[in-house]
Motif scaffolding. Structure first.
Motif, PDB file in Angstrom:
ATOM      1  N   VAL A  29      -0.547   7.932   0.987  1.00 53.45           N
ATOM      2  CA  VAL A  29      -1.220   6.637   0.823  1.00 53.45           C
ATOM      3  C   VAL A  29      -2.539   6.651   1.589  1.00 53.45           C
ATOM      4  O   VAL A  29      -3.584   6.250   1.077  1.00 53.45           O
ATOM      5  CB  VAL A  29      -0.326   5.482   1.357  1.00 53.45           C
ATOM      6  N   GLY A  33      -5.255   6.647  -0.775  1.00 56.33           N
ATOM      7  CA  GLY A  33      -4.591   5.605  -1.555  1.00 56.33           C
ATOM      8  C   GLY A  33      -3.873   6.228  -2.742  1.00 56.33           C
ATOM      9  O   GLY A  33      -3.899   5.702  -3.848  1.00 56.33           O
ATOM     10  N   ALA A  35      -0.756   6.608  -3.689  1.00 54.84           N
ATOM     11  CA  ALA A  35       0.288   5.877  -4.407  1.00 54.84           C
ATOM     12  C   ALA A  35      -0.382   4.938  -5.390  1.00 54.84           C
ATOM     13  O   ALA A  35       0.002   4.824  -6.544  1.00 54.84           O
ATOM     14  CB  ALA A  35       1.133   5.077  -3.428  1.00 54.84           C
ATOM     15  N   CYS A 126      -3.902  -0.695   1.331  1.00 55.98           N
ATOM     16  CA  CYS A 126      -2.640   0.038   1.515  1.00 55.98           C
ATOM     17  C   CYS A 126      -2.414   0.317   3.004  1.00 55.98           C
ATOM     18  O   CYS A 126      -1.296   0.232   3.498  1.00 55.98           O
ATOM     19  CB  CYS A 126      -2.671   1.354   0.746  1.00 55.98           C
ATOM     20  N   THR A 152       2.575  -0.021  -2.900  1.00 56.15           N
ATOM     21  CA  THR A 152       2.663   0.623  -1.579  1.00 56.15           C
ATOM     22  C   THR A 152       4.003   0.291  -0.928  1.00 56.15           C
ATOM     23  O   THR A 152       4.664   1.163  -0.361  1.00 56.15           O
ATOM     24  CB  THR A 152       1.506   0.141  -0.687  1.00 56.15           C
ATOM     25  N   TRP A 155       6.863   2.098  -2.617  1.00 56.54           N
ATOM     26  CA  TRP A 155       6.726   3.529  -2.332  1.00 56.54           C
ATOM     27  C   TRP A 155       7.267   3.876  -0.941  1.00 56.54           C
ATOM     28  O   TRP A 155       7.795   4.944  -0.706  1.00 56.54           O
ATOM     29  CB  TRP A 155       5.234   3.843  -2.468  1.00 56.54           C
TER      30      TRP A 155
END
Ligand SMILES: Cc1ncc(COP(=O)(O)O)c(C=O)c1O
Length: 393
Positions: A29, A33, A35, A126, A152, A155
């Motif tokens: 992430v 970023g 994800a 995120c 996020t 995830w």
């Protein structure tokens, strides 16, 4: 992959309840970023599969992604183009990034040390969730609202609570219901104006949430669309030293979605926490054409105002048409709005595509509704004409 996280960052994540397995995911992430990018790719792929084979997206009226209908302000684009010729340097003048920070700080009357630039606002969005949420401190958002935070949270096994927008109250984000839904969240996310409805949350409501939220929680105010509205910014709360992170992007009013530039604005100690996983690298790796173009754009107050009014004229024309046709929509303060078709939106989106018009997506909570981006006056006239052909009843 988790090797890319600092030792301090790894220890912090484990202490706050993230599993070892999730460390690699956090790294993904923060790295870029990822994800969110994966989701974007999926969304893009979905949009593309909806296109008939061989259809050229550039030939469509594109009012589906909340992009600006035209390019960056010409005087700003010129500086961006000139910067390309100096692209052999990481920072040709040695102070481009600093100048961006200084310019934002002076136009918004903010202390310079509260401003952090990024290649778009998705990373700090995120990153705020990674930093202040955990498997025991959830994320609370409105529904429908912008989904990058949802992705996020899912995830990273962060509890996610979605609170319906309140139809009795102009579909504004219901901050009291958000706090009630999870009184121990790590982040309360308010998109203001909200994507997809364009509805605004009054600053008094945001302030109430800031005053009543649990200790250590953050109110994350995403102001991606604020230049299109007259709603007051939550930057005043940052100025007062509250637990607030404000996000700004250059992708909307400044028409720089493909150039990549964004800002997070918060107290330096909160930024420091957000940086402890991977240092400050992501905030320094900025595309210089975007920095040159974005810095100039921030100062172009007359052009911002003119573009806002151009959008409002196209939106008013469209709303008048919808009213005449008795089609239900939610009044908006931004460059997008939601139409309630009162029947499944998916076939209607396909019908628009046959008319060479790409409208926006639906949210699972409202399958009968579509988000429409406000394009140019000509594009919105084309939308209205197509609507008359599609909705004949
Ligand atoms: C509310 C909101 N926040 C953030 C973003 C991400 O913007 P950026 O292009 O700055 O990454 C978007 C993009 O559509 C958005 O709608």
């Amino acid at each position: 992959m988790s090797d890319t996280l600092s030792i301090e960052g790894r220890e912090d994540l484990l202490a706050r309840g993230y599993s070892r397995r999730n460390l690699g995911r956090v790294a993904a992430v923060l790295g870029a970023g990822l994800a969110f990018k994966a989701t974007l790719r999926n969304a893009h792929a979905r949009a593309m599969t909806a296109l008939p084979a061989g259809q050229d997206v550039t030939k469509l009226v594109r009012i589906g992604s909340n992009e600006c209908w035209t390019g960056p302000f010409p005087a700003a684009a010129k500086l961006g183009a000139e910067a390309v010729f100096h692209g052999n340097r990481y920072d040709p003048t040695g102070n481009m990034r600093t100048n961006l920070i200084k310019t934002f700080a002076s136009t918004e009357n903010m202390p310079e040390e509260t401003v952090m630039p990024w290649g778009g606002s998705s990373d700090p969005l995120c990153r705020t969730i990674v930093t202040f949420c955990s498997p025991t401190r959830g994320l609370v958002t409105a529904d429908p609202s912008y989904e990058a935070g949802w992705v996020t949270a899912e995830w990273l096994n962060i509890p996610l609570t979605k609170v319906p927008l309140d139809p009795q109250n102009g579909y504004k984000t219901d901050v009291r219901a958000m706090l009630k839904a999870n009184p121990n969240a790590g982040v309360y996310y308010i998109c203001n104006p909200n994507n997809p409805t364009g509805t605004v949350t009054p600053l008094e409501d945001i302030t109430w949430l800031v005053e009543n939220k649990p200790k250590d929680a953050i109110v994350l105010v995403d102001e991606a669309y604020i230049h299109f509205s007259d709603t007051p910014s939550a930057l005043s709360l940052v100025r007062e030293g509250k637990d607030v992170v404000v996000l700004r992007t250059f992708s909307k009013m400044f028409a720089m979605a493909g150039l990549r530039l964004g800002l997070s604005i918060t107290r330096p100690d909160l930024h420091q926490k957000m940086m402890r996983y991977d240092g400050e690298n992501q905030s320094y790796m900025l595309p210089i054409p975007a920095v040159a173009c974005g810095t100039k754009s921030l100062t172009m107050h007359n052009d911002i105002e003119a573009r806002k009014h151009e959008m409002i004229a196209a939106r008013n024309m469209t709303f008048a048409h919808l009213q005449k046709r008795g089609i239900s929509y939610i009044p908006s303060d931004a460059n997008m709005f939601v139409i309630d078709w009162k029947r499944p939106a998916a076939p209607i989106k396909d019908a628009f595509l046959k008319e060479k018009i790409l409208i926006g997506r639906s949210w699972p909570v409202w399958p009968n509704a579509s988000r429409i981006t406000v394009g140019s006056m000509a594009e919105m006239k084309a939308f209205c004409a197509a609507l008359d052909r599609i909705i004949t009843a």
